[in-house]
Scaffold this motif. Structure first.
Motif, short mmCIF file in Angstrom:
data_model
loop_
_atom_site.label_atom_id
_atom_site.label_comp_id
_atom_site.label_asym_id
_atom_site.label_seq_id
_atom_site.Cartn_x
_atom_site.Cartn_y
_atom_site.Cartn_z
N HIS A 290 -3.65 3.11 7.18
CA HIS A 290 -2.99 3.90 8.23
C HIS A 290 -1.52 3.54 8.34
CE1 HIS A 290 -6.47 5.92 9.92
NE2 HIS A 290 -7.13 4.77 10.00
N LEU A 291 -1.23 2.24 8.41
CA LEU A 291 0.15 1.78 8.57
C LEU A 291 1.02 2.23 7.41
CD1 LEU A 291 -0.78 -1.78 9.81
CD2 LEU A 291 0.45 -0.08 11.18
N ALA A 292 0.48 2.17 6.19
CA ALA A 292 1.23 2.61 5.02
C ALA A 292 1.56 4.09 5.08
CB ALA A 292 0.44 2.30 3.75
N CYS A 293 0.58 4.88 5.51
CA CYS A 293 0.82 6.32 5.65
C CYS A 293 1.96 6.59 6.61
CB CYS A 293 -0.44 7.03 6.13
SG CYS A 293 -1.75 7.16 4.88
N TRP A 294 1.97 5.90 7.75
CA TRP A 294 2.99 6.15 8.77
C TRP A 294 4.36 5.69 8.30
CZ3 TRP A 294 -0.87 3.64 12.65
CH2 TRP A 294 -1.97 4.50 12.80
N LYS A 295 4.41 4.67 7.44
CA LYS A 295 5.69 4.26 6.88
C LYS A 295 6.24 5.33 5.94
CE LYS A 295 5.04 -0.77 7.20
NZ LYS A 295 4.93 -2.05 6.47
N ILE A 296 5.36 5.99 5.22
CA ILE A 296 5.75 7.03 4.27
C ILE A 296 6.12 8.33 4.98
CG2 ILE A 296 4.86 8.52 2.41
CD1 ILE A 296 3.09 6.18 1.55
N VAL B 88 0.84 -1.20 0.00
CA VAL B 88 0.00 0.00 0.00
C VAL B 88 0.88 1.25 0.00
CG1 VAL B 88 -1.80 1.28 1.21
CG2 VAL B 88 -1.86 -1.22 1.19
N ALA B 89 1.95 1.25 0.78
CA ALA B 89 2.87 2.40 0.82
C ALA B 89 3.47 2.66 -0.56
CB ALA B 89 3.96 2.16 1.86
N ASN B 90 3.91 1.61 -1.22
CA ASN B 90 4.47 1.78 -2.55
C ASN B 90 3.42 2.30 -3.54
OD1 ASN B 90 7.27 0.93 -2.29
ND2 ASN B 90 6.48 -1.14 -1.90
N ALA B 91 2.18 1.83 -3.40
CA ALA B 91 1.11 2.29 -4.29
C ALA B 91 0.77 3.76 -4.04
CB ALA B 91 -0.13 1.43 -4.10
N LEU B 92 0.74 4.17 -2.79
CA LEU B 92 0.46 5.57 -2.49
C LEU B 92 1.58 6.48 -2.99
CD1 LEU B 92 -1.00 5.27 1.14
CD2 LEU B 92 -2.26 5.81 -0.96
N GLU B 93 2.82 6.05 -2.81
CA GLU B 93 3.94 6.85 -3.31
C GLU B 93 3.85 6.99 -4.83
OE1 GLU B 93 7.75 5.44 -1.97
OE2 GLU B 93 7.69 6.82 -0.26
N GLU C 225 -7.59 -3.52 -4.63
CA GLU C 225 -6.80 -4.64 -5.16
C GLU C 225 -6.01 -4.21 -6.38
OE1 GLU C 225 -6.06 -7.69 -4.14
OE2 GLU C 225 -7.05 -7.16 -2.26
N SER C 226 -6.63 -3.43 -7.25
CA SER C 226 -5.93 -2.95 -8.43
C SER C 226 -4.79 -2.02 -8.05
CB SER C 226 -6.92 -2.23 -9.36
OG SER C 226 -6.26 -1.69 -10.49
N MET C 227 -5.01 -1.20 -7.02
CA MET C 227 -3.98 -0.24 -6.60
C MET C 227 -2.71 -0.95 -6.14
SD MET C 227 -4.09 2.67 -3.59
CE MET C 227 -3.99 1.50 -2.21
N ILE C 228 -2.85 -2.04 -5.38
CA ILE C 228 -1.66 -2.68 -4.81
C ILE C 228 -1.13 -3.82 -5.68
CG2 ILE C 228 -2.41 -2.07 -2.48
CD1 ILE C 228 -3.10 -5.02 -2.03
N GLU C 229 -1.86 -4.15 -6.74
CA GLU C 229 -1.43 -5.24 -7.61
C GLU C 229 -0.04 -4.95 -8.18
OE1 GLU C 229 -3.25 -7.91 -11.31
OE2 GLU C 229 -4.02 -5.89 -10.90
N ASN C 230 0.83 -5.94 -8.10
CA ASN C 230 2.19 -5.87 -8.63
C ASN C 230 3.09 -4.88 -7.88
OD1 ASN C 230 1.54 -7.75 -10.69
ND2 ASN C 230 0.75 -6.09 -11.99
#
Length: 539
Positions: free
Chosen positions: A104-110, A75-80, A172-177
């Motif tokens: 939430h966790l992805a945001c805090w990692k970023i 999720v973090a990679n997808a948001l970035e 699902e599409s956002m985090i795919e691959n």
């Protein structure tokens, strides 16, 4: 980062007594503290269950701490990839589903700032919060698609992602691959992490900005109201958009490496609550008093429960709740807690350390300097004298940084070193704190000051009262009179009105009884389950 569960910032209270814990406790967070690392990566066993997900269709899934780490990395990679970076705001409008916590966790990692929002919000509520916060991305349940479509043009949103959706805008599409590896960005305990909006019971909802230290700041209280034994399985029916769910249960449990049950229940069902607690061997639960009162109507002996302690807050915790837990749940403690969005879990109970007193919120939690002060001068009030409940700001990780975009309101909430909660109360000779009312909810009738919550607690003791809100209404002779708006269990009647008036006269004081009583089928509530007294005044 290579810390282990035995580090000093792993906040289990190991003292022999409450007094010793108050004397000896110190906050000890590392210079490079990060919430996601704390909640996921610091645990020695990544294969330990973290989330038991119960879906309404009967599906059951288990996620380990390692699973949540890898998924939130994706999720973090997808948001970035969508341009989200340090300090950007991301809305989370998801019920009790894994995607809620993962975002939430992805945001805090970023180093981004997450924004929990309730799926129960309509377009106006979502629009205010998304626009005010300047959120650029929102991850939302498919059930709120129509509401979000109404607000997208008025906000700063660039991307909307839907959980359980289909197509290019699905989660699902956002985090795919996307890679399951992610190097957590540099943060510390003071780095902004989350904006939670007030319920709006005293004005327009304000964004409350907290830092990465906020959830570890909740852990001493978590240890207390679960009776100093944090090993177990935890559950709450409360919306994962509310600090009472995130801070009172979900994230402190993960800080301690303990599993949580997630289930998007929808409308609360006491039978389903008991069934979930039985199925997953829940040992600790956060249950609002309204939920407990509904559960009291069900025969708990039909269920094989493992419950060891319950914490509760947000509404009056009346004596019959404690009696029910003693008699029907075999002496399970129900520990009241006190806090607010700006500074949560300041006060609670712990039967291992001191007896609970019905009507009292408990005692200040180690790590929080809580006093009853004169709101004008900041001077501490004498024992037994009503003042404003306040907490020292410096060095306390649960105290908010600021109201988002409202520096004047932030300054107004402070006097000297103290954050003023806006709640009136007093401390007794043994250190117990007693809540009276919100300072702006006080009813002044014939020169007497009446706290509405106190009257509400008494009225809730009547078996024919399901919910109640007490307000002051103008009166030519007395300035104001006390009015109770009651949701009865059955039908309202003149006889019930007199019984309620007599109950208050007998239990409190003659000037506190409600001269007016109105019956309604339901009362307006905030998304956190509080009665909106302001709405009662306007209707």
């Amino acid at each position: 980062m290579t810390r282990t569960d035995t580090d000093p910032w792993y906040c289990t209270l190991a003292s022999d007594s409450y007094e010793q814990a108050r004397r000896e406790f110190e906050w000890s967070l590392p210079e490079d503290y990060n919430l996601a690392y704390d909640l996921l990566r610091k645990h020695a066993d990544p294969d330990r269950p973290a989330l038991y997900q119960a879906s309404p269709d009967g599906r059951r899934e288990t996620y380990t701490f390692g699973d949540l780490d890898r998924l939130s990395n994706r999720v973090a990679n997808a948001l970035e990839a969508r341009g989200i970076g340090r300090g950007d705001r991301v809305g989370v409008v998801v019920p009790q589903k894994p995607e809620n916590a993962l975002t939430h966790l992805a945001c805090w990692k970023i180093g981004a700032i997450s924004l929990p929002l309730s799926p129960l919000f309509g377009p106006d509520a979502l629009s205010h919060r998304l626009t005010d916060s300047g959120a650029r991305v929102v991850v939302a349940d498919a059930s709120v698609r129509e509401a979000l479509e109404e607000v997208e043009d008025d906000s700063a949103l660039e991307h909307t992602v839907f959980v359980d959706g289909s197509g290019d805008d699905s989660f699902e599409s956002m985090i795919e691959n996307r890679s399951a590896e992610y190097a957590i960005t540099d943060t510390d305990a003071e780095t902004p992490a989350i904006i939670m909006y007030t319920s709006g019971s005293t004005g327009p909802p304000k964004g409350v900005l907290h830092s990465h230290g906020v959830w570890v700041g909740h852990c001493p209280a978590f240890s207390m109201y679960f009776e100093l034994d944090v090993d177990g399985t935890y559950w709450t029916p409360a919306d994962w958009a509310w600090i009472g769910a995130l801070g009172d249960l979900l994230f402190p449990a993960w800080h301690y490496g303990q599993p949580v049950v997630g289930s998007p229940l929808g409308k609360f069902s006491p039978e389903e609550a008991f069934s979930l607690m039985e199925e997953f061997d829940v040992t600790g639960a956060f249950l609002p008093p309204t939920a407990i009162r509904m559960m009291m109507e069900v025969d708990s002996n039909r269920y094989d429960l493992s419950i060891e302690a319950i914490c509760s807050g947000g509404e009056p915790l009346t004596p019959e709740i404690l009696e029910w837990a003693d008699e029907e749940l075999g002496g399970v403690p129900v520990n009241e807690l006190y806090g607010q969005t700006e500074a949560n879990l300041l006060v609670t109970n712990c039967r291992e350390w001191f007896p609970a007193r019905a009507g009292s919120m408990g005692k200040p939690v180690p790590g929080h300097d809580v006093r009853v002060i004169d709101p004008g001068t900041g001077e501490e009030r004498p024992t037994g004298e009503v003042g404003e409940i306040s907490v020292r700001r410096g060095g306390d990780p649960v105290v908010f940084h600021e109201y988002w975009n409202r520096p004047k309101r932030t300054d107004e909430a402070c006097v000297g070193p103290w954050h003023r909660t806006g709640d009136l109360g007093y401390a007794d000779e043994e250190g117990y704190l007693w809540f009276k009312s919100r300072d702006d909810d006080l009813i002044i009738t014939s020169g007497y000051r009446v706290g509405p919550r106190e009257v509400e607690e008494v009225l809730l003791d009547h078996e024919a009262v399901a919910q109640v809100g007490v307000i002051g209404v103008p009166d030519e002779t007395r300035g104001e009179i006390v009015k109770a708006v009651v949701q009865p269990v059955g039908d309202g009647s003149d006889q019930l009105r007199e019984e309620l008036r007599d109950l208050v006269r007998d239990r409190l004081a003659k000037y506190e009884y409600p001269r007016e009583i109105e019956f309604r089928e339901e009362l307006p509530q905030t998304t956190t389950g509080k009665i909106r007294r302001k709405d009662l005044l306007e209707e």
